[in-house]
Design an enzyme around this catalytic site. Structure first.
Site, PDB file in Angstrom:
ATOM      1  CB  VAL A 187      -0.986   0.045   1.188  1.00 48.20           C
ATOM      2  CG1 VAL A 187      -1.960  -1.110   1.129  1.00 48.20           C
ATOM      3  CG2 VAL A 187      -0.244   0.080   2.527  1.00 48.20           C
ATOM      4  CE  LYS A 188       3.774   2.247   4.593  1.00 48.13           C
ATOM      5  NZ  LYS A 188       3.468   0.913   5.093  1.00 48.13           N
ATOM      6  CB  ILE A 189       5.089   5.955  -2.385  1.00 50.42           C
ATOM      7  CG1 ILE A 189       4.700   6.710  -1.109  1.00 50.42           C
ATOM      8  CG2 ILE A 189       5.055   6.875  -3.611  1.00 50.42           C
ATOM      9  CD1 ILE A 189       3.278   7.224  -1.079  1.00 50.42           C
TER      10      ILE A 189
END
Length: 386
Positions: A187-189
């Site tokens: 879910v991170k960048i």
């Protein structure tokens, strides 16, 4: 279903991973240093050490800074538990500093007050871990100044923040800290499936981080206690861990890193559009400090509960009932049972607790379409009776 966050995987990503699967290097291959260099090129630090999670990066960062029994680490209560747990792994003790009610980051003024009292009683922290919540950087210049005055080291937990900037410079460049940690959870960048990285400008810390990542073992004669017995020779010179990233993960990271700027730009577009769509609602929308350029990992709204009839839970449930998979970041660490058993209590950090009673993380990721965003806002309006 509209998720609050999700990975964006392209054919180039798939091809990069398949290429490793067809190679002879599934674990410690050339993609790991390539990924480290790709991140360094974005942030401008001197050294990067890729590991299997940001939690592992936090752990070895603490060990590299010699955190141990009798020492204190301070962090924010508004974070994932790993930001605090890393101290416990080292046998150290944890304390917290309340948040700034506008940025939801560790408050430098509260930190200064707590440091003054800690100095009086002889209990200053060895390490402070500011967390760049939702991708917005903390006031690192102020925290760094306090670090010089009170002699603590700084680990930036930038798990949310790769691609962001502070005072015009990339988060992760190490200007105001000893070590910076990134996360590459899906879910991170950008993602490596699971993965993390520790970055530093200190040559000695970089060497220690590299040893701790891989069992404390080296094949470098300069780090050994005696000469090599032969080409097979290695030495364990420290107690390390198996925190290594695989070449499969790193290949995905190399591919994803080429789109880092694109992803952050798209997140800014989504954030701006949310603000334009919700300015009339009884919500507190994210406030951005003028010194920050957020990576916008999360978009958190706070319900103005005195202006709506629904409860926090009712709004949350109404969104999920329409397949909008909102979330809540975070339950304050100090009210988790493990930390309450250590003596922390509700009421200890009132700004973090008030935030928790009002916050909802709504969908924010590059693949979010305008139509999906419109639907999220429509359902949110209905849930709060607007």
């Amino acid at each position: 279903m509209i998720r609050y966050g999700q990975q964006d995987i392209t054919q180039d990503d798939i091809d990069a991973v398949i290429g490793v699967l067809k190679s002879t290097n599934l674990t410690q291959g050339p993609n790991i240093p390539a990924f480290e260099q790709a991140v360094l090129a974005h942030v401008g630090a001197r050294h990067a050490v890729a590991v299997n999670s940001a939690t592992s990066a936090l752990h070895i960062a603490c060990l590299a800074l010699d955190l141990g029994p009798g020492d204190w680490l301070w962090t924010t209560p508004n974070t994932f538990v790993a930001s605090a747990n890393c101290a416990l792994y080292c046998g150290a003790q944890v304390d917290f500093v309340d948040i700034d009610p506008r940025t939801y980051n560790l408050c430098p003024q509260a930190l200064e007050r707590k440091l003054m009292e800690a100095e009086r009683v002889g209990r200053l922290p060895k390490i402070v871990v500011p967390v760049h919540f939702s991708g917005q950087p903390c006031d690192m210049a102020a925290i760094h100044t306090l670090g010089l005055k009170y002699n603590f080291r700084i680990i930036e937990d930038a798990s949310h923040a790769i691609g962001g900037r502070y005072k015009g410079e990339p988060i992760g460049n190490g200007r105001y800290s000893d070590i910076t940690v990134f996360s590459f959870h899906p879910v991170k960048i950008i993602t490596t499936a699971e993965g993390g990285m520790a970055l530093t400008n200190d040559d000695g810390l970089a060497t220690r981080l590299g040893l701790l990542r891989s069992h404390g073992i080296t094949r470098d004669p300069a780090l050994m206690t005696k000469g090599m017995d032969g080409p097979w020779y290695y030495q364990q010179v420290a107690l390390g861990y198996n925190y290594r990233m695989t070449d499969i993960q790193a290949a995905l990271g190399v591919s994803q890193a080429t789109r880092l700027a694109e992803y952050v730009l798209r997140r800014h577009e989504i954030a701006a559009r949310y603000e334009s769509l919700m300015t009339d609602l009884p919500l507190t929308l994210p406030w951005q400090h003028p010194d920050s350029h957020s990576a916008w990992h999360l978009y958190v709204v706070r319900l103005q509960l005195d202006r709506i009839e629904a409860t926090h839970l009712e709004v949350f449930d109404a969104l999920r009932a329409r397949d909008i998979m909102v979330n809540l970041h975070y339950i304050p660490v100090h009210i988790q049972p493990h930390y309450q058993a250590m003596g922390f209590r509700e009421g200890d950090y009132p700004h973090a607790e008030q935030y928790y009673r009002e916050a909802i993380s709504i969908p924010m990721h590059p693949a979010l379409t305008d139509a999906e965003q419109d639907f999220v806002v429509k359902v949110l309006r209905e849930a709060i009776g607007q």
